[in-house]
Enzyme design. Structure first.
Site, PDB file in Angstrom:
ATOM      1  N   GLY A  46      52.616  66.557  75.833  1.00  0.00           N
ATOM      2  CA  GLY A  46      52.873  66.570  74.396  1.00  0.00           C
ATOM      3  C   GLY A  46      54.131  67.356  74.097  1.00  0.00           C
ATOM      4  O   GLY A  46      54.517  68.248  74.869  1.00  0.00           O
ATOM      5  N   GLN A  51      60.249  72.002  69.315  1.00  0.00           N
ATOM      6  CA  GLN A  51      60.474  72.445  70.699  1.00  0.00           C
ATOM      7  C   GLN A  51      61.822  71.976  71.240  1.00  0.00           C
ATOM      8  O   GLN A  51      62.293  72.492  72.251  1.00  0.00           O
ATOM      9  CB  GLN A  51      59.365  71.920  71.615  1.00  0.00           C
ATOM     10  CG  GLN A  51      58.021  72.589  71.369  1.00  0.00           C
ATOM     11  CD  GLN A  51      56.982  72.078  72.342  1.00  0.00           C
ATOM     12  OE1 GLN A  51      56.357  71.058  72.095  1.00  0.00           O
ATOM     13  NE2 GLN A  51      56.827  72.772  73.452  1.00  0.00           N
ATOM     14  N   CYS A  93      52.268  75.305  77.975  1.00  0.00           N
ATOM     15  CA  CYS A  93      53.199  74.857  76.937  1.00  0.00           C
ATOM     16  C   CYS A  93      54.600  74.864  77.519  1.00  0.00           C
ATOM     17  O   CYS A  93      54.994  75.838  78.166  1.00  0.00           O
ATOM     18  CB  CYS A  93      53.124  75.803  75.731  1.00  0.00           C
ATOM     19  SG  CYS A  93      54.280  75.371  74.417  1.00  0.00           S
ATOM     20  N   LEU A  94      55.334  73.778  77.302  1.00  0.00           N
ATOM     21  CA  LEU A  94      56.692  73.696  77.851  1.00  0.00           C
ATOM     22  C   LEU A  94      57.588  74.784  77.281  1.00  0.00           C
ATOM     23  O   LEU A  94      58.600  75.134  77.882  1.00  0.00           O
ATOM     24  CB  LEU A  94      57.293  72.307  77.563  1.00  0.00           C
ATOM     25  CG  LEU A  94      56.546  71.131  78.216  1.00  0.00           C
ATOM     26  CD1 LEU A  94      57.127  69.807  77.747  1.00  0.00           C
ATOM     27  CD2 LEU A  94      56.595  71.240  79.737  1.00  0.00           C
ATOM     28  N   HIS A 135      47.343  71.516  69.463  1.00  0.00           N
ATOM     29  CA  HIS A 135      48.434  72.312  70.034  1.00  0.00           C
ATOM     30  C   HIS A 135      49.785  71.878  69.439  1.00  0.00           C
ATOM     31  O   HIS A 135      50.587  72.712  69.030  1.00  0.00           O
ATOM     32  CB  HIS A 135      48.408  72.133  71.563  1.00  0.00           C
ATOM     33  CG  HIS A 135      49.470  72.857  72.315  1.00  0.00           C
ATOM     34  ND1 HIS A 135      49.198  73.814  73.267  1.00  0.00           N
ATOM     35  CD2 HIS A 135      50.834  72.758  72.284  1.00  0.00           C
ATOM     36  CE1 HIS A 135      50.336  74.269  73.778  1.00  0.00           C
ATOM     37  NE2 HIS A 135      51.339  73.639  73.203  1.00  0.00           N
ATOM     38  N   GLU A 136      50.006  70.561  69.371  1.00  0.00           N
ATOM     39  CA  GLU A 136      51.306  70.068  68.889  1.00  0.00           C
ATOM     40  C   GLU A 136      51.450  70.274  67.381  1.00  0.00           C
ATOM     41  O   GLU A 136      52.537  70.604  66.893  1.00  0.00           O
ATOM     42  CB  GLU A 136      51.502  68.590  69.256  1.00  0.00           C
ATOM     43  CG  GLU A 136      51.460  68.265  70.746  1.00  0.00           C
ATOM     44  CD  GLU A 136      52.312  69.178  71.611  1.00  0.00           C
ATOM     45  OE1 GLU A 136      53.374  69.642  71.153  1.00  0.00           O
ATOM     46  OE2 GLU A 136      51.911  69.460  72.756  1.00  0.00           O
ATOM     47  N   HIS A 139      52.475  73.696  66.661  1.00  0.00           N
ATOM     48  CA  HIS A 139      53.927  73.892  66.828  1.00  0.00           C
ATOM     49  C   HIS A 139      54.646  73.632  65.510  1.00  0.00           C
ATOM     50  O   HIS A 139      55.568  74.363  65.137  1.00  0.00           O
ATOM     51  CB  HIS A 139      54.485  72.934  67.887  1.00  0.00           C
ATOM     52  CG  HIS A 139      54.429  73.457  69.289  1.00  0.00           C
ATOM     53  ND1 HIS A 139      55.045  74.617  69.690  1.00  0.00           N
ATOM     54  CD2 HIS A 139      53.850  72.951  70.406  1.00  0.00           C
ATOM     55  CE1 HIS A 139      54.838  74.814  70.994  1.00  0.00           C
ATOM     56  NE2 HIS A 139      54.107  73.815  71.448  1.00  0.00           N
TER      57      HIS A 139
END
Ligand code: NI
Length: 172
Positions: A46, A51, A93-94, A135-136, A139
């Site tokens: 995701g 991000q 998480c990236l 999660h996304e 963000h």
């Protein structure tokens, strides 16, 4: 194909509340394609637009198992309209390199948003899909998984991250 630079903690863009998308134009389609490429390249399951340094309400995700064909999903202006139950799965998480932790979240969510053509869509997710959606969408509200773990774990990560960044500086 363009792989975008992924912003990492503590980049301030990750703390920004993303703005709703009002116009679905060619530039947005480019961003969507590039975000999908970036997600697969990372690899991740995701990615939210902030991000990659674009504080817009846009997420891409794909929770298809690795042995199955890719199925990239896109949601514009996603909103959680219903959430229930609870579960804790290990997340990464990236934007939070080299960190994994269980995060307590709802086990089932219903999300409304627009698809790439601007059509309204409603999506129900459980398990991993529910985690990725929460999660996304977090963000987009400037919330990182770090904000959802214990203060002690967060402090330890911040310390470790500072050290990492410092040693990167020193080695160039
Ligand atoms: Ni993330």
């Amino acid at each position: 194909m363009a792989v975008l630079n992924i912003c990492t903690y503590p980049d301030p863009v990750l703390k920004q509340k993303a703005l709703p998308i009002e116009k679905i134009d060619d530039a947005l389609q480019d961003l969507i394609r590039n975000m999908v490429d970036t997600m697969y390249q990372a690899p991740g399951i995701g990615l939210a637009a902030n991000q990659v340094g674009r504080p817009l309400r846009l997420i891409v995700f794909d929770v298809t198992p690795k042995d199955q064909p890719r199925n990239p999903r896109v949601l514009i202006n996603p909103e959680i309209v219903c959430a229930e139950g609870s579960q804790s799965l290990e997340e990464g998480c990236l934007s939070v390199p080299e960190f994994y932790s269980e995060v307590k979240r709802c086990s089932k969510v219903t999300v409304r948003g627009l698809d790439t053509q601007g059509n309204p869509v409603e999506l129900e997710g459980e398990g991993l899909l529910a985690v990725v959606l929460q999660h996304e969408i977090d963000h987009l509200d400037g919330i990182l998984m770090l904000d959802r773990i214990s203060p002690l774990k967060r402090a330890l990560y911040k310390k470790r991250r500072q050290k990492q960044l410092k040693s990167k500086d020193e080695t160039g």
